[in-house]
Design an enzyme around this catalytic site. Structure first.
Site, PDB file in Angstrom:
ATOM      1  CB  THR A 153     -19.316  -5.528  19.570  1.00  0.00           C
ATOM      2  OG1 THR A 153     -18.772  -6.841  19.531  1.00  0.00           O
ATOM      3  CG2 THR A 153     -20.700  -5.571  20.163  1.00  0.00           C
ATOM      4  CB  SER A 157     -17.771 -14.514  16.122  1.00  0.00           C
ATOM      5  OG  SER A 157     -17.160 -14.003  17.276  1.00  0.00           O
ATOM      6  CE  LYS A 195     -26.380 -10.763  20.744  1.00  0.00           C
ATOM      7  NZ  LYS A 195     -25.211 -10.512  21.620  1.00  0.00           N
ATOM      8  CG  ASN A 218     -14.129  -4.824  22.919  1.00  0.00           C
ATOM      9  OD1 ASN A 218     -15.144  -4.740  22.220  1.00  0.00           O
ATOM     10  ND2 ASN A 218     -12.951  -5.070  22.389  1.00  0.00           N
ATOM     11  CE  LYS A 223     -23.058 -14.102  26.576  1.00  0.00           C
ATOM     12  NZ  LYS A 223     -23.306 -13.286  25.381  1.00  0.00           N
ATOM     13  CE  LYS A 248     -19.076 -17.744  17.371  1.00  0.00           C
ATOM     14  NZ  LYS A 248     -18.431 -17.540  18.682  1.00  0.00           N
ATOM     15  CG  ASP A 281     -20.317 -11.909  27.115  1.00  0.00           C
ATOM     16  OD1 ASP A 281     -20.952 -11.640  26.093  1.00  0.00           O
ATOM     17  OD2 ASP A 281     -20.746 -11.622  28.255  1.00  0.00           O
TER      18      ASP A 281
HETATM   19  N1  GLU Z   1     -20.195 -12.025  23.527  1.00  0.00           N
HETATM   20  C1  GLU Z   1     -20.631 -11.443  22.307  1.00  0.00           C
HETATM   21  C2  GLU Z   1     -22.137 -11.332  22.297  1.00  0.00           C
HETATM   22  O1  GLU Z   1     -22.779 -11.303  23.320  1.00  0.00           O
HETATM   23  C3  GLU Z   1     -20.067 -12.151  21.085  1.00  0.00           C
HETATM   24  C4  GLU Z   1     -20.416 -13.587  20.967  1.00  0.00           C
HETATM   25  C5  GLU Z   1     -19.660 -14.303  19.860  1.00  0.00           C
HETATM   26  O2  GLU Z   1     -18.917 -13.677  19.121  1.00  0.00           O
HETATM   27  O3  GLU Z   1     -19.849 -15.508  19.757  1.00  0.00           O
HETATM   28  O4  GLU Z   1     -22.730 -11.161  21.265  1.00  0.00           O
END
Ligand code: GLU
Length: 412
Positions: free
Chosen positions: A189, A347, A93, A219, A105, A69, A145
């Site tokens: 976020t 998410s 995370k 954002n 990612k 994820k 992202d």
């Molecule tokens: N891009 C965001 C992060 O770095 C969200 C990733 C997601 O929701 O999967 O945490």
């Protein structure tokens, strides 16, 4: 600024935590490499009729706790080591905030500002054509992202539906509300970050109305600034890629946003002093919030930072050497893997709504998100106190322990 290899930094952070945990060598060896790397060439018909080929990646780092994820970024500086680091940090995370996911990612080397909307859509769809067999609601779930939006997620979900013959909104999160997005996801976020700011400022005994500087006004940075001001903090400085503004008496974030919409930049906002991005980091403020890209805080400028508390809203803004300097100087660094985990936590809430087909109100989502953030803070703080270490190491210890347990439970 020194060119830093983010993956090396990530592995240094892993080693620091592994040492405290006395982690078995087998598990450490598994965590030192991504499970799978997808690397694709994406041919796109440009508006002038020519074909241009872009490079794209998806790194599927670890899936011991659940599907891979993490987001997809569109940026000219994307490279494999960066995406590997970001995918590793997502694994950490997701374990810190305790959602049932592994980490991944992706990214495309492109400056999306130089593409027309049609070109951007064709690029996004073509990327999915190339990776759709390797993603899915229970395999790997991308999200937005840097420089990627709900609109882009919508094109990708639609492309996935065309290729598989099934509309499965849970394959990607961060979608528009009209096609299975979640209430509260867009501000999540920033919202989660301000929950951490409130908890950390209180533990650090900062006074009410503590001053805050935010570097990065995408954002995450813009929602963070707005919500921090609402929570009673005094946001005195903001910056975007073109430079920043500083007003010791505080800024009205809504008005600054309006100004940016009209002029395309923050610089020149009436009644403020222009500052460079580098100078913003060194302003005399209580709280510093890096919310742009990686490696903004390095060994050299870490010496000059005056904030007492750093809330990392970007991924990887502080290098390991800078961490040592900041820790020695008594500056608290609340790491990205905790501070910005509200995005992926929401998410997860979006994904569960998609899978069940039952949708919650904004209040319900934000209430659940608040609980996730409070829990993550409480757990990291407990490890930090137990091991008398810094917050990043504490978060990594907590996460790696959880990931290791899952690896052991499943069997190597
Ligand atoms: N891009 C965001 C992060 O770095 C969200 C990733 C997601 O929701 O999967 O945490």
């Amino acid at each position: 600024m020194e060119k830093i290899n983010s993956f090396k930094s990530a592995m240094q952070q892993l080693d620091n935590a592994a040492k405290v945990l006395k982690l078995d060598k087998e598990i450490l060896a598994i965590l030192r490499q991504p499970k799978r790397i997808l690397s694709v060439s994406i041919p796109v018909r440009m508006d002038n009729g020519e074909i241009k080929v872009f490079q794209g990646f998806r790194v599927q780092y670890n899936d011991a706790r659940g599907p891979f994820k993490g987001g997809l970024r569109f940026h000219p500086q994307v490279d494999m080591d960066e995406v590997k680091a970001l995918a590793f940090w997502m694994s950490i995370k997701n374990a810190v905030v305790d959602v049932p996911y592994g980490g991944g990612k992706g990214g495309i080397i492109v400056d999306p500002k130089k593409l027309s909307k049609g070109e951007l859509e064709r690029l996004s769809r073509k990327f999915i054509d190339l990776i759709y067999k390797d993603i899915g609601p229970h395999v790997d779930v991308p999200a937005p992202d840097v420089n990627t939006t709900p609109e882009i997620m919508a094109w990708m979900v639609d492309e996935y539906a065309k290729l598989t013959g099934r509309f499965e909104p849970a394959v990607i999160t961060g979608k528009p509300l009209s096609m299975g997005g979640s209430q509260g996801r867009e501000e999540a976020t920033g919202f989660g970050g301000v929950e951490i700011l409130k908890a950390a400022a209180s533990a650090r005994k900062l006074k009410r109305g503590a001053s805050v500087a935010v570097s990065g006004f995408g954002n995450v940075g813009s929602f963070f600034a707005r919500l921090a001001a609402k929570a009673g903090f005094k946001v005195v400085a903001l910056s975007d890629s073109k430079g920043g503004i500083y007003a010791p008496k505080g800024l009205n974030i809504e008005k600054v946003e309006e100004y940016k919409k009209q002029t395309g930049a923050l610089k020149g906002y009436p009644g403020t002093i222009d500052v460079t991005n580098e100078k913003l980091l060194e302003l005399p403020v209580d709280v510093l919030v890096p919310a742009a890209l990686e490696n903004q805080i390095q060994k050299n400028n870490a010496k000059r930072i005056k904030a007492k508390l750093i809330i990392e809203m970007a991924n990887g803004p502080t290098t390991p050497k800078a961490d040592v300097v900041l820790h020695r100087r008594g500056i608290w660094v609340i790491p990205d893997v905790l501070s910005n985990s509200g995005g992926v936590a929401t998410s997860y809430l979006e994904w569960t709504q998609n899978l069940s087909g039952y949708y919650w109100s904004r209040e319900e989502v934000l209430k659940k998100l608040t609980a996730y953030m409070a829990n993550a803070w409480k757990n990291v703080l407990a490890v930090q106190r137990q091991h008398k270490t810094d917050f990043r190491n504490a978060a990594f210890i907590l996460a790696i322990n959880r990931i290791a347990e899952a690896i052991r439970a499943r069997g190597v």
